[in-house]
Design a protein around this motif. Structure first.
Motif, PDB file in Angstrom:
ATOM      1  N   ALA A  16       0.802  -1.221   0.000  1.00  0.00           N
ATOM      2  CA  ALA A  16       0.000   0.000   0.000  1.00  0.00           C
ATOM      3  C   ALA A  16       0.833   1.270   0.000  1.00  0.00           C
ATOM      4  O   ALA A  16       0.385   2.291  -0.518  1.00  0.00           O
ATOM      5  CB  ALA A  16      -0.935   0.005   1.209  1.00  0.00           C
ATOM      6  N   THR A  17       2.022   1.242   0.581  1.00  0.00           N
ATOM      7  CA  THR A  17       2.763   2.488   0.732  1.00  0.00           C
ATOM      8  C   THR A  17       3.711   2.820  -0.409  1.00  0.00           C
ATOM      9  O   THR A  17       3.952   3.988  -0.672  1.00  0.00           O
ATOM     10  CB  THR A  17       3.583   2.496   2.035  1.00  0.00           C
ATOM     11  OG1 THR A  17       4.438   1.361   2.053  1.00  0.00           O
ATOM     12  CG2 THR A  17       2.690   2.501   3.241  1.00  0.00           C
ATOM     13  N   TRP A  18       4.254   1.828  -1.068  1.00  0.00           N
ATOM     14  CA  TRP A  18       5.201   2.219  -2.115  1.00  0.00           C
ATOM     15  C   TRP A  18       5.253   1.269  -3.296  1.00  0.00           C
ATOM     16  O   TRP A  18       5.613   1.668  -4.397  1.00  0.00           O
ATOM     17  CB  TRP A  18       6.611   2.372  -1.546  1.00  0.00           C
ATOM     18  CG  TRP A  18       7.279   1.090  -1.178  1.00  0.00           C
ATOM     19  CD1 TRP A  18       7.137   0.420  -0.016  1.00  0.00           C
ATOM     20  CD2 TRP A  18       8.166   0.316  -1.967  1.00  0.00           C
ATOM     21  NE1 TRP A  18       7.883  -0.729  -0.029  1.00  0.00           N
ATOM     22  CE2 TRP A  18       8.539  -0.806  -1.218  1.00  0.00           C
ATOM     23  CE3 TRP A  18       8.696   0.468  -3.240  1.00  0.00           C
ATOM     24  CZ2 TRP A  18       9.396  -1.774  -1.691  1.00  0.00           C
ATOM     25  CZ3 TRP A  18       9.563  -0.505  -3.715  1.00  0.00           C
ATOM     26  CH2 TRP A  18       9.909  -1.607  -2.948  1.00  0.00           C
ATOM     27  N   PHE A  23      -1.799   3.172  -6.507  1.00  0.00           N
ATOM     28  CA  PHE A  23      -2.174   3.910  -5.295  1.00  0.00           C
ATOM     29  C   PHE A  23      -1.461   5.256  -5.196  1.00  0.00           C
ATOM     30  O   PHE A  23      -1.854   6.105  -4.409  1.00  0.00           O
ATOM     31  CB  PHE A  23      -1.840   3.112  -4.035  1.00  0.00           C
ATOM     32  CG  PHE A  23      -2.848   2.070  -3.675  1.00  0.00           C
ATOM     33  CD1 PHE A  23      -4.080   2.011  -4.281  1.00  0.00           C
ATOM     34  CD2 PHE A  23      -2.539   1.134  -2.714  1.00  0.00           C
ATOM     35  CE1 PHE A  23      -4.992   1.041  -3.941  1.00  0.00           C
ATOM     36  CE2 PHE A  23      -3.445   0.159  -2.362  1.00  0.00           C
ATOM     37  CZ  PHE A  23      -4.678   0.113  -2.984  1.00  0.00           C
ATOM     38  N   GLU A  24      -0.402   5.436  -5.974  1.00  0.00           N
ATOM     39  CA  GLU A  24       0.431   6.622  -5.835  1.00  0.00           C
ATOM     40  C   GLU A  24      -0.321   7.939  -6.036  1.00  0.00           C
ATOM     41  O   GLU A  24      -0.168   8.850  -5.217  1.00  0.00           O
ATOM     42  CB  GLU A  24       1.625   6.539  -6.778  1.00  0.00           C
ATOM     43  CG  GLU A  24       2.783   7.370  -6.323  1.00  0.00           C
ATOM     44  CD  GLU A  24       4.061   6.971  -7.016  1.00  0.00           C
ATOM     45  OE1 GLU A  24       4.722   7.873  -7.516  1.00  0.00           O
ATOM     46  OE2 GLU A  24       4.377   5.779  -7.048  1.00  0.00           O
ATOM     47  N   ARG A  27      -2.489   8.497  -2.940  1.00  0.00           N
ATOM     48  CA  ARG A  27      -1.649   8.761  -1.772  1.00  0.00           C
ATOM     49  C   ARG A  27      -1.096  10.183  -1.830  1.00  0.00           C
ATOM     50  O   ARG A  27      -1.109  10.908  -0.836  1.00  0.00           O
ATOM     51  CB  ARG A  27      -0.535   7.724  -1.704  1.00  0.00           C
ATOM     52  CG  ARG A  27       0.260   7.768  -0.443  1.00  0.00           C
ATOM     53  CD  ARG A  27       1.252   6.627  -0.310  1.00  0.00           C
ATOM     54  NE  ARG A  27       2.034   6.363  -1.497  1.00  0.00           N
ATOM     55  CZ  ARG A  27       1.904   5.292  -2.283  1.00  0.00           C
ATOM     56  NH1 ARG A  27       1.006   4.374  -2.000  1.00  0.00           N
ATOM     57  NH2 ARG A  27       2.654   5.126  -3.337  1.00  0.00           N
ATOM     58  N   GLU A  28      -0.631  10.617  -3.002  1.00  0.00           N
ATOM     59  CA  GLU A  28      -0.114  11.979  -3.138  1.00  0.00           C
ATOM     60  C   GLU A  28      -1.211  13.016  -2.915  1.00  0.00           C
ATOM     61  O   GLU A  28      -0.967  14.059  -2.314  1.00  0.00           O
ATOM     62  CB  GLU A  28       0.523  12.162  -4.507  1.00  0.00           C
ATOM     63  CG  GLU A  28       1.842  11.441  -4.661  1.00  0.00           C
ATOM     64  CD  GLU A  28       2.421  11.538  -6.055  1.00  0.00           C
ATOM     65  OE1 GLU A  28       1.827  12.248  -6.910  1.00  0.00           O
ATOM     66  OE2 GLU A  28       3.451  10.904  -6.293  1.00  0.00           O
ATOM     67  N   VAL A  31      -1.874  13.162   0.850  1.00  0.00           N
ATOM     68  CA  VAL A  31      -0.763  13.837   1.526  1.00  0.00           C
ATOM     69  C   VAL A  31      -0.845  15.343   1.308  1.00  0.00           C
ATOM     70  O   VAL A  31      -0.716  16.127   2.253  1.00  0.00           O
ATOM     71  CB  VAL A  31       0.596  13.280   1.031  1.00  0.00           C
ATOM     72  CG1 VAL A  31       1.747  14.157   1.486  1.00  0.00           C
ATOM     73  CG2 VAL A  31       0.784  11.854   1.490  1.00  0.00           C
ATOM     74  N   ILE A  53       0.862   6.839   6.351  1.00  0.00           N
ATOM     75  CA  ILE A  53       0.429   6.276   5.069  1.00  0.00           C
ATOM     76  C   ILE A  53       1.517   6.308   4.009  1.00  0.00           C
ATOM     77  O   ILE A  53       1.273   5.917   2.876  1.00  0.00           O
ATOM     78  CB  ILE A  53      -0.844   6.959   4.536  1.00  0.00           C
ATOM     79  CG1 ILE A  53      -0.582   8.420   4.180  1.00  0.00           C
ATOM     80  CG2 ILE A  53      -1.994   6.808   5.499  1.00  0.00           C
ATOM     81  CD1 ILE A  53      -1.671   9.032   3.364  1.00  0.00           C
ATOM     82  N   THR A  54       2.710   6.780   4.365  1.00  0.00           N
ATOM     83  CA  THR A  54       3.790   6.799   3.383  1.00  0.00           C
ATOM     84  C   THR A  54       4.976   5.922   3.772  1.00  0.00           C
ATOM     85  O   THR A  54       5.890   5.765   2.988  1.00  0.00           O
ATOM     86  CB  THR A  54       4.292   8.244   3.166  1.00  0.00           C
ATOM     87  OG1 THR A  54       4.747   8.774   4.410  1.00  0.00           O
ATOM     88  CG2 THR A  54       3.205   9.124   2.589  1.00  0.00           C
TER      89      THR A  54
END
Length: 94
Positions: A16-18, A23-24, A27-28, A31, A53-54
């Motif tokens: 999920a994070t990277w 998802f990027e 997520r961005e 953030v 979350i990152t």
């Protein structure tokens, strides 16, 4: 503590994070909105919470801690997530 739960949390946190690129953008966006909101309110300390979350090790730690209330399991999941991330980054670079 169930080992399957710890391993699953570590894998999901990395995914999920990277690792999972679709998802990027979401997520961005989250953030950016989170940071903008708290900067407007002059609550700069709250922007640090975005690490959850990152960062895979932070997400794994908090997932296990919230779900099971087991500190040792959360620490193990966090370390496992970090190891998985380093192994995947090494494999990706080769």
């Amino acid at each position: 503590m169930d080992a399957n739960l710890i391993i699953s949390a570590a894998l999901v946190a990395n995914w999920a994070t990277w690792y999972f690129k679709p998802f990027e953008p979401a997520r961005e966006y989250i953030v950016k909105r989170w940071v903008d909101f708290f900067v407007r309110k002059n609550m700069f300390w709250a922007t640090r919470a975005i690490v959850i979350i990152t960062c895979p090790k932070c997400l794994a730690f908090w997932l296990i801690l919230i779900c099971t209330h087991n500190l040792v399991g959360a620490i193990v999941a966090s370390m496992l997530a970090l190891i998985i991330q380093k192994v995947m980054m090494y494999a990706e670079s080769k």
